[in-house]
Design an enzyme around this catalytic site. Structure first.
Site, PDB file in Angstrom:
ATOM      1  N   CYS A  91       0.346  32.224  19.557  1.00 50.23           N
ATOM      2  CA  CYS A  91       0.897  31.613  18.352  1.00 50.23           C
ATOM      3  C   CYS A  91       1.854  30.472  18.713  1.00 50.23           C
ATOM      4  O   CYS A  91       1.423  29.441  19.185  1.00 50.23           O
ATOM      5  CB  CYS A  91       1.556  32.681  17.481  1.00 50.23           C
ATOM      6  SG  CYS A  91       1.833  32.125  15.791  1.00 50.23           S
ATOM      7  N   HIS A 199      -2.289  37.281  17.040  1.00 48.84           N
ATOM      8  CA  HIS A 199      -1.282  38.032  17.789  1.00 48.84           C
ATOM      9  C   HIS A 199      -1.875  39.296  18.385  1.00 48.84           C
ATOM     10  O   HIS A 199      -1.923  40.317  17.700  1.00 48.84           O
ATOM     11  CB  HIS A 199      -0.147  38.448  16.852  1.00 48.84           C
ATOM     12  CG  HIS A 199       0.782  37.334  16.479  1.00 48.84           C
ATOM     13  ND1 HIS A 199       1.945  37.078  17.153  1.00 48.84           N
ATOM     14  CD2 HIS A 199       0.707  36.402  15.504  1.00 48.84           C
ATOM     15  CE1 HIS A 199       2.566  36.040  16.604  1.00 48.84           C
ATOM     16  NE2 HIS A 199       1.831  35.609  15.597  1.00 48.84           N
ATOM     17  N   GLU A 201      -0.505  41.302  20.406  1.00 53.73           N
ATOM     18  CA  GLU A 201       0.511  42.365  20.504  1.00 53.73           C
ATOM     19  C   GLU A 201       0.669  43.118  19.182  1.00 53.73           C
ATOM     20  O   GLU A 201       1.177  44.220  19.152  1.00 53.73           O
ATOM     21  CB  GLU A 201       1.849  41.795  20.991  1.00 53.73           C
ATOM     22  CG  GLU A 201       2.739  41.167  19.938  1.00 53.73           C
ATOM     23  CD  GLU A 201       2.306  39.756  19.509  1.00 53.73           C
ATOM     24  OE1 GLU A 201       1.222  39.305  19.936  1.00 53.73           O
ATOM     25  OE2 GLU A 201       3.054  39.132  18.721  1.00 53.73           O
TER      26      GLU A 201
END
Ligand SMILES: Nc1ncnc2c1ncn2[C@@H]1O[C@H](COP(=O)(O)OP(=O)(O)O)[C@@H](O)[C@H]1O
Ligand SMILES: [Mg+2]
Lengths: 227, 77, 721, 77
Positions: A91, A199, A201
């Site tokens: 990002c 993302h 994560e």
């Protein structure tokens, strides 16, 4: 060799806000080693993989990633990457890599001009990069996006080259932001710097809705462990 | 000394913000508007006689992204 | 020389208040001092009209760590301290929607991290005028992007909220934001100055002329001069806030400060005098040391500025340099601007010259308090007049789910980063927000609720119903309420009618909270929500925090499978007054609000919690606003499977399908369901359509897809043309 | 006909972006920079002889937020 833990460096710029999430996933979920790297340092503290996490470095003022690229740590990262070290920009991290010229192209404001936070379906286009070893080519994966400047732009001839060199790694199934060729993630020519808007994560723990992102970190660790 | 730097998207780059404003203006009845492009402008004050060099440099290195943007600047007194 | 009358008017002080100041000082106040009293005695800072009533609210509970009186309340959950509060930013959001909402978020975030907690969630309660009018759309668009524009960069997920529309909000929107943070139980900081002789450290943005008299502005009606007041607009800097937050949390972790207070309304004046008052000390401020953004600012302006992103700390002895170093590391300026003293006076100096000298208590503790006259508000007792006019339930359902009151809020919440911090176990739109606490199986459930339509008809009942609704929301994920925060949005308290609404609302809240044995931990009062003499409907916003024992087992739509049963739990009454049905289908407002029996309500909630904790519930939703059918449809959208319903009811069908009786919930579960409340099996999860046979006749047969389209299209079609 | 409209914050309004850019420039060694303020610029093409009235109107009603911003415009050929 076997189960030696791989050390990931998670860079913290002023305004980075996914540093803790990324650190958490690397350490607690992927069960590798994680250290924070402060933007003013020039030492990567023995990192084997460097992650530029998401967030809003310098508030994304001027342009997303435009100010962070001047941080001292970026010089170290550039050198590390030139030596073949693995660098993952997520990002805002992707935006910084673009601004720093470590990846080609630039981000424009989303087509709808609004911030978008939601899960997107992606297609894994290239499963041979160090970050996608554990995916299958053509596999569909679910990961969230959360950005307002994710509309990827690159000059036409460079875009053609990206495609020819199979450097588009992730593509949106349904384009949320106007990105050329539905691009969600690309890799450099050397194959060691990945930038992606989604993302991973946030898609590494089942209770959060998807574990498809975890393999991004696991792939990088596996790659380093085996090389 | 004061300077003004305009940073604008290259003509071949699509401008989502300009597009949206154009559409909004059409909806409001301003249908003579053919094109809108949005850029940024920076008003800078600096202590320098020979400001031109500095201005040119920061515009190129910092304020504009050469992949998508061009810039122009002028100084005022 | 301005006349005294004019001066007092400008400072929003009455002649009696002025006399009182003179008596306190034993002399005339100078202009700076007058400014101090003006802000500190404003409604916004002093709660002068509300304090006597707020005192009646229950503030004790078994999970309570800190009740009202600090920057935020604190309850215990899963061995941690959960810090939370709601604040309004109504007036600024009307003047400049984007910045008003953005700085509202900034302010409430600071209230949470000043307590030593890392903010983990934001929720927002928004009320606007009808969207047919472009000006209302512009306000809503600005507010939503302002919340996103501030919350997203700071990295605190906006995980929930609510939005609704009523005519009266056209000139007075409500923007209430709640923030929740988590701290270690022994890591909480208070706004107290401790002892004399300690340094006051100013950290954050330099002071500008922003919002001077913002607090007094929030304490006056909007009239013709609104235009003139516009210059007070403050611009938020979320980037600086993020740095300020990280630095502040680090200073706290290293235990370098004694007390801390953010500079919100009335800025330096209120933060310093409140800390001094609570700590039983005095303060000296050296105003020439305050970092300034604008040239030529005078002591008056420096003391009253409401510039954003600023903190005032009382340093531990000898820790000043270490504090400064930490702030500097984060790129934030920190300077010593004063010290605590023995004499309990508030003194300010400019280049060595005294510019103000007043007793601390007179500013912070002993502001005037009023027992304002009030009269009982009119209660709308009309029985719903026209439930039978629309007998085509299919049409009614479509109208309701595509109306602004029920349409999908996705357009709003997808502009908010609701996943950052990777704790959001239940995403927005589905039920209460559920956030895990890393490393633990426990989670917190959060909800924010309000219903101005009920408030307009019956303020007291509205408060009871809203509290009940908030707790029922929590019960749907098996969460027990730990505490609430609240924001009371009203018109001008100097009008007995408005004051009556306020008093009734407090009564209602008190009754419900005492019954449920849940404390108020804090809140906010926003008066003067009037434009040109027209008040908003009394609106109590309830923010509730609940405890989920194990987030891995919470009900969620993904758990529902084809073939599972759909059950209605609870009691149905004749509750169509002031309902969404009346508004959206028949275009009527008003009517008696739903009747609630708190015993039944509690029983329902206990049964829900039990069923969830026993693992018997796949997914549950509560039925209040909109009623059974619309809420069922919405649940099916999340589940993404259709349903076949077949049931009989003795009540009028409209009451059953669209009535807003509280104490009801819809449960999706495998097999049969047993509970100590009435249980009615409505049908089965099945296919791709919503089909319903009611009292033996087919009343509904629509593809879920079509329903979903009408539900989803409203906001995008209004805002993303 | 072409027009250029500059929209900028009123002088008393805080400009966090300009502030941050200034600080970044200082870090990069451009310490003669005393102030940076950021604004927007719109390049508009429209089919109108008497464009002035339209430009003035859309600048006021659409492009600038009168609560915090001012604007100026000029036409080019
Ligand atoms: N409606 C309410 N219910 C309970 N407590 C309240 C209410 N309104 C305000 N309070 C309490 O009064 C105190 C002062 O509130 P406020 O002035 O809003 O704080 P701040 O200065 O942080 O904005 C706080 O402790 C707050 O929790
Ligand atoms: Mg506070």
């Amino acid at each position: 060799m076997g189960n030696r833990k791989i050390r990931f460096g998670v860079v913290v710029f002023p305004g980075t806000n996914c540093d803790r999430d990324t650190y958490h996933v690397i350490k607690e979920v992927a069960e590798e080693e994680a250290v924070y790297l402060w933007h003013r340092e020039r030492d990567l503290r023995g990192s084997q993989v460097v992650v530029l996490p998401g967030g809003f470095s310098y508030g994304d003022y001027l342009r997303s990633g435009a100010i962070a690229r001047f941080s001292p740590i970026m010089e170290a990262i550039r050198e590390f990457a030139e030596g073949g070290g693995l660098v993952l920009g997520i990002c805002n991290g992707f935006q910084i890599l673009l601004e720093a010229g470590l990846l080609p192209g630039a981000m424009l404001r989303n087509k709808g001009l609004r911030f978008i936070c939601r899960f997107e379906e992606l297609e894994v286009e290239n499963a041979e990069t160090p970050f996608t070893l554990l995916y299958e080519k053509g596999e569909r994966v679910k990961m969230p996006i959360a950005h307002i400047d994710g509309n990827y732009f690159i000059e036409p001839h460079k875009l053609a080259l990206l495609e020819r060199e199979k450097r588009v790694v992730f593509r949106y199934r349904e384009n949320p932001n106007g990105s050329l060729n539905d691009i969600a993630g690309i890799i450099n020519r050397g194959g060691n710097i990945l930038g992606m808007m989604p993302h991973p994560e946030r898609a590494s723990e089942a209770e959060l809705g998807s574990t498809d992102g975890l393999r991004t970190f696991l792939s990088a660790a596996k790659y380093v462990r085996e090389s | 000394m004061k300077a003004k730097i305009e940073v604008f998207l290259k003509p071949e780059v699509l401008d989502p913000q300009g597009e949206t404003i154009k559409r909004a203006l059409h909806t409001l009845g301003y249908d003579t508007i053919r094109e809108v492009r949005q850029g940024k402008v920076f008003y800078i004050e600096l202590d320098e006689k020979d400001a031109g060099k500095v201005i040119e440099e920061i515009a190129r290195k910092v304020l504009a992204n050469p992949v998508i943007e061009d810039f122009r600047w002028e100084t005022e007194k | 020389m301005r006349s005294l009358k004019r001066l007092l008017e400008e400072h929003n002080l009455t002649v009696e208040e002025y006399q009182r100041i003179k008596k306190i000082l034993g002399r005339e106040p100078n202009l700076v001092e007058l400014g101090l009293y003006s802000v500190m005695w404003s409604e916004h800072c002093s709660y002068k009209s509300s304090k006597v009533h707020l005192k009646k609210l229950p503030t004790k509970g078994k999970y309570l760590i800190q009740g009202p009186g600090e920057n935020a309340g604190v309850v215990e959950a899963a061995g941690k301290a959960v810090v939370f509060k709601v604040e309004s930013h109504n007036h600024p959001s009307f003047v400049e929607p984007y910045q008003g909402a953005a700085t509202g978020v900034g302010g409430i975030l600071r209230d949470i991290f000043t307590m030593g907690a890392r903010p983990v969630a934001l929720l927002d309660s928004l009320h606007f005028g009808p969207l047919e009018r472009p000006s209302n759309r512009a306000i809503m668009e600005g507010v939503v992007s302002g919340i996103a524009g501030y919350g997203n960069p700071v990295g605190v997920p906006t995980v929930g909220g609510e939005v609704d529309f009523e005519e009266e909000f056209s000139h007075n929107p409500l923007v209430n934001v709640m923030c929740v943070g988590i701290a270690e139980k022994d890591g909480i900081f208070y706004a107290r100055a401790g002892k004399p002789g300690l340094s006051l450290v100013y950290a954050g943005a330099p002071t500008g002329r922003d919002g001077i008299h913002g607090a007094t502005m929030a304490s006056a009606e909007f009239g013709q001069e609104t235009e003139h007041k516009k210059v007070n607009v403050q611009v938020g800097d979320p980037f600086r806030e993020k740095l300020l937050m990280e630095a502040t949390l680090e200073v706290m972790e290293k235990n370098l400060i004694e007390g801390i207070q953010d500079m919100g309304a009335a800025g330096l004046t209120s933060s310093s005098s409140e800390m001094a008052s609570k700590g039983g000390v005095g303060v000296e401020l050296y105003l020439d040391r305050v970092p300034l953004r604008e040239e030529g600012m005078n002591p008056y302006e420096i003391l009253l500025s409401e510039s954003q992103e600023r903190m005032l700390m009382v340093a531990k002895k000898g820790k000043e340099e270490e504090i400064k170093r930490i702030f500097e590391k984060w790129g934030i300026e920190a300077v010593v601007v004063g010290k605590t003293t023995e004499d309990r006076r508030f003194k300010a100096f400019w280049k060595g010259e005294p510019v103000a000298d007043v007793p601390v208590e007179s500013l912070a503790g002993d502001a005037p308090q009023y027992q304002r006259p009030y009269e009982k508000p009119e209660i709308d007792e009309r029985e719903d007049p026209a439930w039978a006019e629309e007998r085509n339930w299919q049409k009614a359902l479509l109208k309701i789910i595509s109306s602004p009151h029920m349409a999908s809020r996705r357009w709003i919440y997808q502009q908010y980063d609701h996943m950052v911090q990777t704790n959001t176990v239940l995403l927005p739109g589905i039920g209460p927000s559920v956030l895990k606490i890393k490393g633990q199986k426990e989670a917190i459930a959060l909800t924010i609720d309000a219903n101005p339509a009920w408030g307009r008809a019956n303020p007291k009942a509205a408060a009871v119903l809203t509290v009940a609704e908030a707790f029922r929301n929590l019960a749907c994920v098996g969460a027990e309420p730990l505490g609430i925060t609240n924001c009371l949005n009203f018109g001008n308290p100097e009008k007995p009618k408005v004051m009556g609404q306020f008093v009734e609302t407090i009564e209602g809240m008190k009754e419900a909270l005492e019954f449920f044995e849940v404390p108020v931990t804090g809140g906010n009062v926003s008066f003067y929500n009037e434009t040109q003499g027209k008040a908003i409907p009394p609106t109590v916003v309830i923010g509730a925090v609940g405890l989920v024992e194990d987030y891995r087992t919470i009900p969620r739509p993904e758990r529902v499978e084809e073939g599972m049963g759909i059950f209605l739990l609870g009691w149905t009454g004749k509750d169509l007054g002031s309902s969404v049905y009346l508004k959206a289908v028949l275009g009527q407002t008003g009517g008696r609000v739903p009747e609630i029996d708190l015993e039944k309500e509690k029983l329902l909630q206990q049964q829900l919690i039990r069923l969830v904790r026993e693992g018997k519930v796949a997914y549950a939703v509560d039925l209040s606003p909109g009623g059974l059918l619309p809420n069922l449809a919405e649940a099916l959208f999340h589940i993404d499977i259709g349903a076949e319903l077949s049931f009989s009811t003795r009540e009028e069908e409209a009451y059953f399908l669209f009535g807003e009786s509280p104490s009801r919930a819809l449960v999706f579960a495998p097999g049969e369901l047993e509970a100590d409340v009435p249980v009615l099996k409505l049908g089965t999860v099945k296919g791709q359509d919503l089909v319903a046979y009611i009292n033996g006749r087919k009343k509904l047969d629509l593809p879920l897809k079509q329903l979903r389209r009408s539900w989803e299209s409203l906001f995008p079609s209004l805002f993303d043309k």
